[in-house]
Design an enzyme around this catalytic site. Structure first.
Site, PDB file in Angstrom:
ATOM      1  N   HIS A 366      -1.284  12.778   8.747  1.00  0.00           N
ATOM      2  CA  HIS A 366      -2.440  12.107   9.350  1.00  0.00           C
ATOM      3  C   HIS A 366      -3.431  13.077   9.964  1.00  0.00           C
ATOM      4  O   HIS A 366      -4.622  12.793  10.026  1.00  0.00           O
ATOM      5  CB  HIS A 366      -1.968  11.011  10.299  1.00  0.00           C
ATOM      6  CG  HIS A 366      -1.553   9.798   9.518  1.00  0.00           C
ATOM      7  ND1 HIS A 366      -0.269   9.619   9.077  1.00  0.00           N
ATOM      8  CD2 HIS A 366      -2.279   8.786   8.993  1.00  0.00           C
ATOM      9  CE1 HIS A 366      -0.215   8.512   8.344  1.00  0.00           C
ATOM     10  NE2 HIS A 366      -1.425   7.981   8.279  1.00  0.00           N
ATOM     11  N   CYS A 682      -7.320   2.136  -0.686  1.00  0.00           N
ATOM     12  CA  CYS A 682      -7.801   2.741   0.558  1.00  0.00           C
ATOM     13  C   CYS A 682      -7.077   4.051   0.866  1.00  0.00           C
ATOM     14  O   CYS A 682      -7.264   4.633   1.931  1.00  0.00           O
ATOM     15  CB  CYS A 682      -7.703   1.775   1.724  1.00  0.00           C
ATOM     16  SG  CYS A 682      -6.017   1.336   2.123  1.00  0.00           S
TER      17      CYS A 682
END
Ligand code: PEP
Ligand code: MG
Length: 762
Positions: A366, A682
């Site tokens: 992330h 996405c």
């Protein structure tokens, strides 16, 4: 055996200079294994040869001068075969080659093992004996084990060596040496800044200095400063702590006297080391002695010495405590950290941040996704570099290749600056087209949406160019707090988000923590966090967290109606049933609570992320339950290929362009179309120029990505025809390797003049 092995590795790792460490290793090995000779040859890949770098038993003057070609002699053979070689009489082996300078005529038995790091042969370790004999299995196993451990030591030492070099020639030799994993494309130049930098003796890398008087006075000055700090501390705590704690300061004071430590430190300075390194050597030696003492009280004193010396070291280096360190807002900075976190980026985003270096993590952690969202180049998994040497240095970050250059020479810097300028020109050109529609040359529209939520401050930039939000990651507000945000706090935040584009759909994903997104106040300790309590699994186990979030979303949606709710990590249909039951419950609660009768509460659309491979086989069942699908290609890749997206060691295996992933993506869109369920992608791949066109060719007509990539992808879409990319997809689906897939994409992008989007330079 294991104790001997550990002991040798530990001793060697303590020696700061590679040549000295290797020499010590050969000596220790000859005595531990009772052999006549031990040598190490290091590979020079540029010159295609192995250089004799240390020996105990061969002619010492040959060290540094005898080189053996990669395809020559027994050493070359070990390098080529990448396996150990155990020979009774080396001289009668057909590949034996005589190197008279090493004087090995008297040796017959030979055992050699390659030293390999990440599939690359770094060198060869050999044992030799006068007597003709076959080395035992134990000896062979020992040498192989030791070689694997030495590989890491050599990599670390090389990096350290490179970073400590001061002269231009040695530096240029190593210039391309620090490579990590490409985390976010782009080029950045700035001064290295480590927010959580702590000066420690162990982390300090030794350096040489010939300026004896300057180093001695630097050391004495630092001791003076430390003495006053210690005195002040001692006064401050007087009467507040037990007398034995207070007594520690007397010990400190005594140690600071020139006659104790000082004498020895100054002697090391005279041997040609700088003040900090000399202190390190002397103190580490003392610490070892104290730790080896039998009296527990004396053993404990090692901690005091370490603490005091770290203070002196900090004063020598002029380092400040982390809390006093701030980025100089006037200077371009490269953020360097053991693990770059969302909160760090939030804190430093407003400074002139030009790039990110993270020791941990990989291309789809992330932190890397966050860097891409902020449009900052990033290199991840730089585990071979000692962080302390990056602090305060000029650093070039190449996020395309994953390379980092520290203290570049003028000529390298100049070349790099040209590439940075070209990149800027390219983004200016892309920006000029930002307002144009997202259609291919043959007029096929592709709807582009934004991935938001990771970094609060970039949300509005380029927002207007997207057709809504395809993924709003709600976890960051949870991660930045010290407790769960209240319903009211969440509702306020979500309202702001929904109001940013009141006429466009905003897809909010329910909390997806776990994996590499921990909550500081909700620690989860698991052996396999990515296969564990993540996303919907966690929130369904805690309906109080899930319900509060849904209530906050619904409340924020009152009077707007553009909210869509998305569920992460769905594996089974029952999870959708349970989530929808809770969403309905929250809906009824909020409906009853709303006093304003002008506003009817609207039930939002509910969709699921397709990111666990199990859902590929349940699309017909899921289609009956949800309003939309969204493919999370990041996790889908991780789980299909069984590769941890956060582990730099397997980063080469993590690849969304793997033929299996591509085929899965195609199967998903075909099924979704068959069941007439709208579908978006996405994951990060949707925002990559090559990924976007492949997905378009498969039949995806909605893609969601960060706002920086949105403009690039729009540019690519406007430069291609659907027919041509469908042809490209056909070729690509025949490929067996991810590298072939990417090669085909890159050749195509180059052919239409878009190569600058996937590599440095125009
Ligand atoms: C994904 O997995 O592709 C995704 C978009 O979600 P995240 O990266 O937040 O796990
Ligand atoms: Mg995911």
């Amino acid at each position: 055996m294991l104790t001997t092995l550990k002991g040798i590795v530990q001793e060697v790792s303590k020696i700061p200079v590679l040549e000295e460490a290797l020499a010590h290793l050969t000596k220790r090995l000859t005595s531990a294994l009772k052999v006549d000779s031990c040598s190490i040859y290091l590979a020079d890949h540029e010159k295609q040869h192995f250089l004799l770098s240390a020996t105990h038993g061969l002619e010492s003057s040959a060290v540094g001068s005898v080189s053996i070609g990669f395809s020559e002699g027994l050493i070359g053979l070990i390098g080529q075969r990448e396996e150990p070689l155990n020979i009774v009489d080396a001289q009668s082996h057909p590949r034996f080659k005589q190197y008279p300078e090493v004087k090995e005529e008297k040796y017959h038995a030979f055992l050699g093992a390659p030293i390999i790091h990440q599939r690359k042969v770094l060198g060869v370790l050999t044992l030799q004996q006068k007597k003709k004999r076959r080395f035992s299995e134990d000896e062979e196993a020992f040498l192989v084990t030791l070689s694997t451990q030495m590989a890491l030591e050599i990599v670390h030492a090389e990096t350290r060596g490179y970073l400590s070099f001061n002269d231009e020639t040695s530096r240029s030799k190593w210039q391309s040496k620090i490579s990590g994993v490409p985390g976010s494309p782009g080029l950045g130049i700035g001064i290295g800044f480590i927010p959580d930098y702590k000066v420690t003796l162990a982390g300090h890398v030794a350096r040489r200095s010939s300026n004896v008087s300057e180093e001695i006075s630097r050391y004495r000055e630092a001791v003076g400063v430390t003495r006053s700090q210690v005195d002040e501390l001692s006064h401050r705590i007087e009467g507040q702590v037990p007398s034995d704690v207070q007594a520690i300061f007397q010990i400190y004071s005594h140690l600071l006297d020139a006659n104790s430590l000082g004498h020895e430190v100054e002697a090391r300075i005279k041997e040609g080391w700088d003040a900090a390194s000399s202190l390190k050597f002397v103190v580490e030696n003392y610490i070892q002695q104290f730790r080896n003492m039998s009296d527990p009280y004396m053993q404990e004193r090692a901690v005091d010495i370490e603490d005091l010396s770290s203070r002196i070291l900090a004063n020598i280096l002029g380092a400040q405590s982390p809390s006093m360190r701030v980025v100089d807002p006037g200077k371009a900075a490269i953020l360097v950290a053991e693990e770059v976190t969302a909160s760090m980026l939030a804190e430093y985003a407003t400074t002139k941040l030009r790039g990110i270096i993270s020791v941990r993590g990989s291309n789809n952690s992330h932190a890397a996704i966050l860097a891409r969202a902020m449009g900052l180049p990033a290199v991840m998994g730089l585990s071979d570099a000692p962080l302390s040497l990056l602090d305060g240095k000029e650093i070039l970050v190449d996020g395309y290749s994953g390379e980092v250059i520290v203290s570049p020479s003028q000529s390298v810097r100049k070349e790099f600056q040209i590439l940075v300028n070209e990149e800027q020109e390219l983004s200016d050109r892309i920006l000029e087209q930002a307002h144009l529609p997202s259609v291919t040359k043959d007029k096929h529209p592709i709807s582009l949406m934004i991935n938001a939520g990771l970094s609060a401050e970039m949300e509005n930039s380029h927002f207007t160019h997207g057709e809504g939000v395809g993924l709003y990651r709600t976890e960051v507000p949870f991660m930045l707090r010290e407790r769960f945000p209240s319903e009211h706090e969440q509702s306020k935040l979500y309202r702001q988000m929904l109001e940013t584009a009141p006429n466009k759909p905003i897809t909010m994903r329910t909390l997806d923590v776990g994996g590499d997104k921990p909550l500081p106040y909700f620690p989860i300790s698991e052996e396999n966090p990515f296969l564990g309590w993540r996303g919907i699994r966690l929130t369904l186990d805690h309906p109080e967290i899930f319900l509060v979030q849904i209530r906050a979303m619904l409340r924020a949606n009152v009077g707007l109606g553009n909210l869509q709710i998305m569920l992460p990590m769905i594996t089974s249909v029952s999870e959708v049933d349970e989530s929808k039951r809770l969403i309905r419950q929250a809906f009824h609660e909020i409906s009853e609570e709303i006093e304003d009768s002008d506003h009817v509460l609207k039930m939002p659309k509910v969709g699921v992320m397709l990111e666990v491979p199990a859902v590929i086989y349940q699309i017909p069942q899921l289609a009956k339950k949800v309003d939309f699908f969204s493919v999370g290609s990041n996790d889908l890749t991780q789980y299909l290929l069984a590769v941890d997206r956060n582990n730099a060691r397997v980063s080469e295996l993590y690849d969304s362009y793997h033929p299996a992933v591509l085929r899965a993506l195609q199967a998903i869109v075909h099924q979704a179309d068959e069941h007439k369920v709208p579908i978006t992608v996405c994951g990060e791949m949707a925002g990559e120029p090559g990924g976007a066109i492949l997905l378009m060719a498969m039949g995806y007509s909605k893609l969601s990505m960060n706002s920086h990539n949105l403009l690039k992808v729009k540019w690519v879409i406007r430069s291609v025809t659907k027919d041509r990319v469908e042809e490209l997809l056909e070729t690509i689906l025949d490929c067996s390797h991810p590298s072939q897939v990417k090669e085909n994409i890159n050749i195509y992008l180059e052919s239409i003049g878009l190569g600058g989007l996937v590599r440095a330079g125009s």
